[in-house]
Scaffold this motif. Structure first.
Motif, PDB file in Angstrom:
ATOM      1  N   GLN A  96      66.970  53.716  38.461  1.00 10.79           N
ATOM      2  CA  GLN A  96      65.834  52.436  38.849  1.00 10.79           C
ATOM      3  C   GLN A  96      66.841  51.292  39.604  1.00 10.79           C
ATOM      4  N   LYS A 103      65.036  46.173  34.456  1.00  8.43           N
ATOM      5  CA  LYS A 103      63.836  46.066  34.678  1.00  8.43           C
ATOM      6  C   LYS A 103      62.954  46.036  33.404  1.00  8.43           C
ATOM      7  N   PHE A 105      59.066  46.205  32.172  1.00  8.01           N
ATOM      8  CA  PHE A 105      57.786  46.944  32.143  1.00  8.01           C
ATOM      9  C   PHE A 105      56.762  46.892  31.185  1.00  8.01           C
ATOM     10  N   ALA A 108      51.785  50.221  31.147  1.00  8.11           N
ATOM     11  CA  ALA A 108      51.256  50.659  32.340  1.00  8.11           C
ATOM     12  C   ALA A 108      52.059  50.804  33.672  1.00  8.11           C
ATOM     13  N   GLU A 109      53.033  50.054  33.834  1.00  8.06           N
ATOM     14  CA  GLU A 109      53.950  49.825  34.906  1.00  8.06           C
ATOM     15  C   GLU A 109      55.123  50.904  34.827  1.00  8.06           C
ATOM     16  N   PRO A 111      57.266  53.555  35.445  1.00  5.23           N
ATOM     17  CA  PRO A 111      57.614  54.648  36.586  1.00  5.23           C
ATOM     18  C   PRO A 111      57.386  56.010  36.069  1.00  5.23           C
ATOM     19  N   ARG A 142      56.210  45.451  25.782  1.00  2.00           N
ATOM     20  CA  ARG A 142      57.112  45.201  26.863  1.00  2.00           C
ATOM     21  C   ARG A 142      58.071  46.179  26.804  1.00  2.00           C
TER      22      ARG A 142
END
Length: 185
Positions: A96, A103, A105, A108-109, A111, A142
């Motif tokens: 990433q 990162k 996330f 649902a986000e 990757p 999160r």
């Protein structure tokens, strides 16, 4: 009172069940905040654990937060969580960005490769799907991924730097991201 002397405060040798446990927020309408570092004691996979230890020390005065290390995502069910609680998972990631990249996330986000963030039994994506099906953590979930060094092996340096595998600027970003998440709830 220092965090080490605070009832329920940090136990630097703790594993699994919790590094820092403060229950002052149990009666708050927004529920309690859980920060779980995912990982193992080996190589780059240690980043989640090291982050939990570092953040547990940095945030030990918070009475609205439980910080713990987990061997696998499903271990979060060992804690007395409720639908009103919030969840922040910190784990090592690959692919990433450069080492130390952070990162954030929402579930649902994640990757496609992030489903591999944890290779511990039931993977992270499957565990979060189970959490959603059970109706837990409705106040929010999160995930913070920390890009591990490409050469991360069993001899990866840990505590001798500002934060787990992070330079000073990255450590400040991690701390700010966690504080922002705590204060938003």
């Amino acid at each position: 009172m220092s965090c080490e002397n605070k009832p329920g405060g940090n136990d630097p040798g703790a594993t699994g069940a919790g590094l820092a446990k403060q229950d002052g927020a149990a009666g708050r309408p927004g529920g309690h905040a859980y920060l779980f570092g995912l990982g193992s004691p080996h190589g780059g996979d240690r980043l989640g654990w090291l982050a939990a230890e570092w953040l547990g020390d940095a945030l030990c005065e918070r009475d609205d937060l439980t910080v713990a290390r987990l061997d696998q995502p499903v271990d979060l069910f060992l804690h007395a969580v409720t639908p009103r609680d919030r969840l922040l998972l910190v784990d090592a990631m690959r692919g990433q960005g450069p080492p130390g990249t952070l990162k954030v996330f929402a579930p649902a986000e994640l990757p496609n490769a992030a489903a591999r963030l944890s290779s511990h039994g039931l993977d992270l994506a499957s565990t979060l799907a189970l959490v959603e099906a059970l109706g837990l953590f409705r106040a929010g979930i999160r995930i913070i991924g920390i890009e591990m060094p490409a050469e991360a092996g069993h001899d990866m340096p840990g505590h001798e730097i500002t934060a787990p595998g992070l330079d000073e600027a990255q450590a400040r970003r991690l701390h700010a991201a966690v504080l922002g998440w705590l204060d938003a709830g």
